[in-house]
Motif scaffolding. Structure first.
Motif, PDB file in Angstrom:
ATOM      1  N   ALA A 175       0.830  -1.203   0.000  1.00 50.38           N
ATOM      2  CA  ALA A 175       0.000   0.000   0.000  1.00 50.38           C
ATOM      3  C   ALA A 175       0.865   1.254   0.000  1.00 50.38           C
ATOM      4  CB  ALA A 175      -0.930  -0.006   1.210  1.00 50.38           C
ATOM      5  N   HIS A 176       1.961   1.227   0.747  1.00 52.50           N
ATOM      6  CA  HIS A 176       2.867   2.381   0.761  1.00 52.50           C
ATOM      7  C   HIS A 176       3.509   2.581  -0.607  1.00 52.50           C
ATOM      8  CE1 HIS A 176       5.741   5.312   2.298  1.00 52.50           C
ATOM      9  NE2 HIS A 176       6.685   4.638   1.671  1.00 52.50           N
ATOM     10  N   LEU A 177       3.956   1.499  -1.217  1.00 47.86           N
ATOM     11  CA  LEU A 177       4.586   1.604  -2.529  1.00 47.86           C
ATOM     12  C   LEU A 177       3.610   2.181  -3.554  1.00 47.86           C
ATOM     13  CD1 LEU A 177       6.428  -1.857  -2.655  1.00 47.86           C
ATOM     14  CD2 LEU A 177       7.372   0.348  -1.960  1.00 47.86           C
ATOM     15  N   GLN A 178       2.383   1.719  -3.510  1.00 47.47           N
ATOM     16  CA  GLN A 178       1.382   2.220  -4.451  1.00 47.47           C
ATOM     17  C   GLN A 178       1.066   3.684  -4.198  1.00 47.47           C
ATOM     18  OE1 GLN A 178      -1.614  -0.812  -3.654  1.00 47.47           O
ATOM     19  NE2 GLN A 178      -1.270  -1.722  -5.676  1.00 47.47           N
ATOM     20  N   ARG A 179       1.028   4.076  -2.948  1.00 50.85           N
ATOM     21  CA  ARG A 179       0.676   5.454  -2.598  1.00 50.85           C
ATOM     22  C   ARG A 179       1.670   6.452  -3.165  1.00 50.85           C
ATOM     23  NH1 ARG A 179       1.124   8.810   2.779  1.00 50.85           N
ATOM     24  NH2 ARG A 179      -0.528  10.347   2.429  1.00 50.85           N
ATOM     25  N   ILE A 180       2.949   6.088  -3.177  1.00 48.98           N
ATOM     26  CA  ILE A 180       3.952   7.033  -3.670  1.00 48.98           C
ATOM     27  C   ILE A 180       4.340   6.775  -5.128  1.00 48.98           C
ATOM     28  CG2 ILE A 180       4.862   7.490  -1.360  1.00 48.98           C
ATOM     29  CD1 ILE A 180       7.250   5.684  -2.054  1.00 48.98           C
ATOM     30  N   GLY A 181       3.561   5.935  -5.810  1.00 53.20           N
ATOM     31  CA  GLY A 181       3.714   5.795  -7.251  1.00 53.20           C
ATOM     32  C   GLY A 181       4.877   4.952  -7.715  1.00 53.20           C
ATOM     33  N   VAL A 182       5.278   3.952  -6.943  1.00 57.49           N
ATOM     34  CA  VAL A 182       6.422   3.118  -7.313  1.00 57.49           C
ATOM     35  C   VAL A 182       6.061   2.244  -8.507  1.00 57.49           C
ATOM     36  CG1 VAL A 182       7.934   1.240  -6.556  1.00 57.49           C
ATOM     37  CG2 VAL A 182       7.383   3.132  -4.986  1.00 57.49           C
ATOM     38  N   ALA A 183       6.886   2.306  -9.550  1.00 60.03           N
ATOM     39  CA  ALA A 183       6.707   1.447 -10.714  1.00 60.03           C
ATOM     40  C   ALA A 183       7.513   0.165 -10.593  1.00 60.03           C
ATOM     41  CB  ALA A 183       7.102   2.188 -11.992  1.00 60.03           C
ATOM     42  N   ALA A 184       8.657   0.239  -9.913  1.00 60.24           N
ATOM     43  CA  ALA A 184       9.490  -0.951  -9.703  1.00 60.24           C
ATOM     44  C   ALA A 184      10.330  -0.752  -8.458  1.00 60.24           C
ATOM     45  CB  ALA A 184      10.396  -1.218 -10.903  1.00 60.24           C
ATOM     46  N   VAL A 185      10.463  -1.809  -7.674  1.00 58.31           N
ATOM     47  CA  VAL A 185      11.421  -1.790  -6.572  1.00 58.31           C
ATOM     48  C   VAL A 185      12.760  -2.289  -7.103  1.00 58.31           C
ATOM     49  CG1 VAL A 185       9.693  -2.101  -4.768  1.00 58.31           C
ATOM     50  CG2 VAL A 185      10.755  -4.114  -5.801  1.00 58.31           C
ATOM     51  N   GLU A 186      13.818  -1.719  -6.584  1.00 61.33           N
ATOM     52  CA  GLU A 186      15.173  -2.179  -6.904  1.00 61.33           C
ATOM     53  C   GLU A 186      15.791  -2.645  -5.598  1.00 61.33           C
ATOM     54  OE1 GLU A 186      17.824   0.108  -9.638  1.00 61.33           O
ATOM     55  OE2 GLU A 186      19.104   0.246  -7.858  1.00 61.33           O
ATOM     56  N   LEU A 187      15.964  -3.943  -5.462  1.00 57.91           N
ATOM     57  CA  LEU A 187      16.454  -4.518  -4.222  1.00 57.91           C
ATOM     58  C   LEU A 187      17.970  -4.476  -4.191  1.00 57.91           C
ATOM     59  CD1 LEU A 187      14.132  -7.642  -3.887  1.00 57.91           C
ATOM     60  CD2 LEU A 187      13.652  -5.230  -3.358  1.00 57.91           C
ATOM     61  N   MET A 188      18.509  -3.751  -3.214  1.00 58.59           N
ATOM     62  CA  MET A 188      19.948  -3.800  -2.995  1.00 58.59           C
ATOM     63  C   MET A 188      20.351  -5.259  -2.772  1.00 58.59           C
ATOM     64  SD  MET A 188      20.381  -0.317  -0.713  1.00 58.59           S
ATOM     65  CE  MET A 188      22.037  -0.738  -0.135  1.00 58.59           C
ATOM     66  N   PRO A 189      21.640  -5.597  -2.890  1.00 55.30           N
ATOM     67  CA  PRO A 189      22.056  -7.003  -2.975  1.00 55.30           C
ATOM     68  C   PRO A 189      21.365  -7.920  -1.975  1.00 55.30           C
ATOM     69  CG  PRO A 189      23.937  -5.604  -3.316  1.00 55.30           C
ATOM     70  CD  PRO A 189      22.798  -4.692  -2.977  1.00 55.30           C
ATOM     71  N   VAL A 190      20.850  -9.021  -2.501  1.00 53.91           N
ATOM     72  CA  VAL A 190      20.147 -10.013  -1.675  1.00 53.91           C
ATOM     73  C   VAL A 190      20.853 -11.358  -1.686  1.00 53.91           C
ATOM     74  CG1 VAL A 190      17.884  -8.919  -1.854  1.00 53.91           C
ATOM     75  CG2 VAL A 190      18.587 -10.567  -3.599  1.00 53.91           C
ATOM     76  N   VAL A 191      21.958 -11.489  -2.428  1.00 51.99           N
ATOM     77  CA  VAL A 191      22.712 -12.744  -2.379  1.00 51.99           C
ATOM     78  C   VAL A 191      23.680 -12.694  -1.205  1.00 51.99           C
ATOM     79  CG1 VAL A 191      22.467 -13.104  -4.866  1.00 51.99           C
ATOM     80  CG2 VAL A 191      24.519 -11.987  -3.990  1.00 51.99           C
ATOM     81  N   ALA A 192      24.090 -13.859  -0.757  1.00 55.79           N
ATOM     82  CA  ALA A 192      24.874 -13.975   0.468  1.00 55.79           C
ATOM     83  C   ALA A 192      26.205 -13.250   0.346  1.00 55.79           C
ATOM     84  CB  ALA A 192      25.105 -15.453   0.789  1.00 55.79           C
ATOM     85  N   TRP A 193      26.500 -12.417   1.339  1.00 56.97           N
ATOM     86  CA  TRP A 193      27.740 -11.651   1.340  1.00 56.97           C
ATOM     87  C   TRP A 193      28.508 -11.900   2.637  1.00 56.97           C
ATOM     88  CZ3 TRP A 193      23.016  -9.100   2.207  1.00 56.97           C
ATOM     89  CH2 TRP A 193      22.894  -8.397   3.416  1.00 56.97           C
ATOM     90  N   ILE A 194      29.738 -11.416   2.658  1.00 55.93           N
ATOM     91  CA  ILE A 194      30.586 -11.553   3.843  1.00 55.93           C
ATOM     92  C   ILE A 194      31.084 -10.174   4.246  1.00 55.93           C
ATOM     93  CG2 ILE A 194      32.730 -11.945   2.524  1.00 55.93           C
ATOM     94  CD1 ILE A 194      33.472 -14.035   4.726  1.00 55.93           C
ATOM     95  N   ASP A 195      31.257  -9.957   5.544  1.00 61.78           N
ATOM     96  CA  ASP A 195      31.793  -8.686   6.022  1.00 61.78           C
ATOM     97  C   ASP A 195      33.246  -8.525   5.585  1.00 61.78           C
ATOM     98  OD1 ASP A 195      29.450  -8.065   7.364  1.00 61.78           O
ATOM     99  OD2 ASP A 195      30.128  -8.966   9.253  1.00 61.78           O
ATOM    100  N   GLU A 196      33.630  -7.303   5.253  1.00 60.82           N
ATOM    101  CA  GLU A 196      35.044  -7.010   5.019  1.00 60.82           C
ATOM    102  C   GLU A 196      35.829  -7.277   6.303  1.00 60.82           C
ATOM    103  OE1 GLU A 196      32.604  -4.599   2.131  1.00 60.82           O
ATOM    104  OE2 GLU A 196      32.473  -5.207   4.237  1.00 60.82           O
ATOM    105  N   ARG A 197      37.061  -7.747   6.172  1.00 63.76           N
ATOM    106  CA  ARG A 197      37.775  -8.276   7.331  1.00 63.76           C
ATOM    107  C   ARG A 197      38.068  -7.229   8.404  1.00 63.76           C
ATOM    108  NH1 ARG A 197      41.724  -8.499   3.219  1.00 63.76           N
ATOM    109  NH2 ARG A 197      43.519  -7.108   3.523  1.00 63.76           N
ATOM    110  N   HIS A 198      38.041  -5.932   8.042  1.00 60.15           N
ATOM    111  CA  HIS A 198      38.341  -4.920   9.057  1.00 60.15           C
ATOM    112  C   HIS A 198      37.130  -4.576   9.916  1.00 60.15           C
ATOM    113  CE1 HIS A 198      36.538  -2.354   5.936  1.00 60.15           C
ATOM    114  NE2 HIS A 198      36.327  -1.465   6.879  1.00 60.15           N
ATOM    115  N   LEU A 199      35.938  -5.056   9.543  1.00 64.65           N
ATOM    116  CA  LEU A 199      34.733  -4.659  10.264  1.00 64.65           C
ATOM    117  C   LEU A 199      34.498  -5.424  11.572  1.00 64.65           C
ATOM    118  CD1 LEU A 199      32.202  -4.053   7.331  1.00 64.65           C
ATOM    119  CD2 LEU A 199      33.550  -2.366   8.613  1.00 64.65           C
ATOM    120  N   PRO A 200      34.585  -6.765  11.597  1.00 69.09           N
ATOM    121  CA  PRO A 200      34.286  -7.470  12.859  1.00 69.09           C
ATOM    122  C   PRO A 200      35.106  -6.994  14.055  1.00 69.09           C
ATOM    123  CG  PRO A 200      34.273  -9.020  11.045  1.00 69.09           C
ATOM    124  CD  PRO A 200      34.789  -7.721  10.481  1.00 69.09           C
TER     125      PRO A 200
END
Length: 582
Positions: free
Chosen positions: A155-180
């Motif tokens: 309902a929110h997407l329709q209200r603001i006129g979204v024609a397509a969602v673009e999903l930021m990466p959804v495949v499995a990723w790993i943290d960069e080694r400096h982050l943990p």
């Protein structure tokens, strides 16, 4: 697929051209059984009778048999990647650390034309951040792909006129080694390991979950695009972990003549699209998400890498392969047209049937509203950037995206505030076009707050009055903030949208903009309008000198009038059949 279900068992095949020995590793709980594979050219093969759907597996090679390797063609993993220093240390067994691929039967293939083509509003979504605080989404479903199919979300997407969602990466990723060690984690996902396996945290239901969500969105008139990262993998530089391609087919990574890893993606490695095997893996990935999930198309992160061989080539083989593929040739293809390598900025140079993220639009529009940009530059961007794309706009216009300041922060912070990222505020774009209306950060001053609100509304109205395809990042319609952090990739909870505290008045303003844009068919038309009439704010024709010095203009199209007034901090979009309302 590498693991193919056959009568009575599973055929396993993996590419490892430099290996002298390869073992398939089958897991029953923590118990591992190794099966020697047979070389067939550059591939290795074995059939396992009695194996079936749900079988967990990986590979090992003689290069370092201690390292368990994930199938590059895996479509399902048993858990997320979690960084551990042992993943990069030679001769330390990593079976307990590396996710196992799961043999998965393909779903019946879909054959649906794209619902979304071009010319509408693309809504960029960080899947986890989007619903983690959504009050209407059940707690168990928050942060998942399935949550996007919730009626309140649609309902929110329709209200603001979204024609397509673009999903930021959804495949499995790993943290960069400096982050943990800093207590941080990658919240964006632009560090994948294998390109087809969905992240189990985002999609606990696997590809079926994505497929069901795409179908629900499609039923609501909303298309789905996936943001894919084909430019590098999370195995990083020579000090990075060994997880998949590094142990199986290291030639997939581009190298300089002296053997050094090329780093045109700025992440430690770059995949080599001059290598046919890399192109094959990428094409298999695209077909997988079209036939198994029914997506409308793709946005490619740092897409210049895909056309390097090593220099950028508009006629690169990958483009020809996609154009000729019966499954892919009608999909929406969007390039982020730059990388950090030599000659990496290629805006306007991708194939004519591709769309391209237009950062020139972002910068020129921001400059105009900051007060140091010209009306002429704004007019060019408003009409589709003919200087970049000719008579048919191919740009994706945006004023803010996941990368950089949020829209609200653009008018509240003149400089980045990224200290929490642990890099002494050196990361992120140092020269981003932004301003603070006299006070850095939050302000209780009513005048400052009103000025910021007017600036944001002007930026939003400019976007919705722009010809061609436009992009809005989720939450910018109601004031999302990252407290001045313009590189929020490492700040997972900071990215979570505050649905309860959102600016509902601004959200309603965007909904009205969407309604007005929908009534102006000319704005969605990708062809550059040649019947436009340009007037000064006093109603007189624009003169040459006005394009540099004027505080705005009136633009008349066949079905709309657009008035831009920098002095009043307003943009009005008036369909021809409606009265003008500021």
């Amino acid at each position: 697929m590498t693991a193919t279900l056959v009568a009575g068992g599973v055929d396993f095949t993996v590419r490892a051209p430099r290996a002298e020995a390869v073992w398939l590793c089958l897991f029953d709980g923590d118990i591992e059984r190794r099966v020697a594979m047979t070389r067939v050219g550059d591939d290795w093969h074995v059939r396992v009778d009695g194996a079936g759907e749900g079988t967990r597996y990986g590979f090992r090679t003689d290069a370092d048999s201690a390292k368990l390797l994930v199938d590059p063609h895996a479509v399902t993993l048993d858990r997320r990647f979690v960084y551990d220093p042992h993943l990069r240390e030679p001769r330390i067994d990593t079976a307990a650390l590396v996710p196992k691929a799961i043999v998965t039967a393909p779903l019946p293939p879909l054959d649906l034309p794209p619902l979304f083509r071009a010319g509408g509003l693309i809504y960029e979504i960080n899947v986890r951040a989007f619903t983690m605080r959504h009050p209407d989404v059940p707690a168990a479903q928050r942060g998942t792909i399935a949550a996007l199919a919730h009626p309140a979300v649609i309902a929110h997407l329709q209200r603001i006129g979204v024609a397509a969602v673009e999903l930021m990466p959804v495949v499995a990723w790993i943290d960069e080694r400096h982050l943990p060690p800093l207590g941080l984690g990658n919240g964006w996902g632009y560090n994948p390991v294998v390109p087809m396996a969905l992240d189990p945290r985002l999609a606990p239901g696997g590809i079926a979950e994505l497929r069901a969500t795409v179908a629900a969105l499609r039923d609501a008139g909303i298309g789905t695009l996936l943001d894919l990262v084909f430019n590098h993998t999370g195995e990083s530089d020579l000090l990075g972990p060994t997880l998949s391609l590094r142990g199986l087919d290291d030639a997939a990574y581009a190298r300089a003549p002296d053997g050094r890893l090329i780093n045109d993606a700025g992440t430690g490695n770059t995949l080599d699209f001059a290598n046919p095997a890399v192109r094959t893996l990428s094409l298999d990935t695209l077909r997988h998400f079209v036939t198994q999930a029914g997506v409308d198309g793709f946005r490619f992160d740092l897409a210049t890498v895909m056309a390097r061989g090593p220099g950028f080539d508009r006629d690169a083989p990958i483009f020809a392969k996609i154009a000729a593929d019966p499954v892919l040739r009608d999909r929406v293809l969007i390039a982020e047209p730059w990388d950090i390598g030599p000659g990496g900025y290629q805006l306007g140079n991708f194939p004519a049937d591709w769309l391209e993220w237009n950062d020139r639009y972002r910068d020129d529009v921001r400059r105009f509203w900051r007060g140091d940009g010209s009306a002429g530059a704004l007019a060019t961007r408003l009409m589709g950037s003919s200087d970049l794309f000719g008579d048919r706009t191919r740009g994706v216009s945006f004023v803010a995206a996941h990368d950089g300041f949020t829209l609200a922060d653009t008018v509240a912070f003149a400089t980045r505030h990224n200290h929490a990222n642990g890099e002494d505020n050196r990361d992120g774009h140092a020269g981003e076009i932004a301003w603070n209306n006299g006070v850095e950060g939050d302000s209780e001053d009513a005048t400052v707050r009103a000025a910021r609100d007017a600036d944001v509304r002007a930026l939003l109205a400019t976007l919705f009055a722009t010809r061609g395809t436009i992009l809005l990042t989720a939450g910018d319609e109601f004031g999302r903030t990252q407290a001045g952090n313009n590189n929020g990739y490492a700040q997972d909870e900071l990215l979570w949208l505050d649905w309860d505290g959102r600016d509902r008045a601004r959200e309603s303003f965007v909904a009205d903009l969407a309604r007005r844009r929908a009534a102006c068919a000319s704005l969605a038309d990708p062809a550059i309008a040649h019947d436009a009439t340009w007037l000064r704010l006093d109603g007189q024709p624009m003169r040459d000198a006005d394009w540099q010095d004027a505080p705005g203009f009136i633009l008349r199209l066949r079905d709309a009038t657009i008035t831009v007034d920098r002095t009043a901090r307003t943009v009005t979009l008036t369909p021809s059949d409606q009265p003008q309302i500021a």
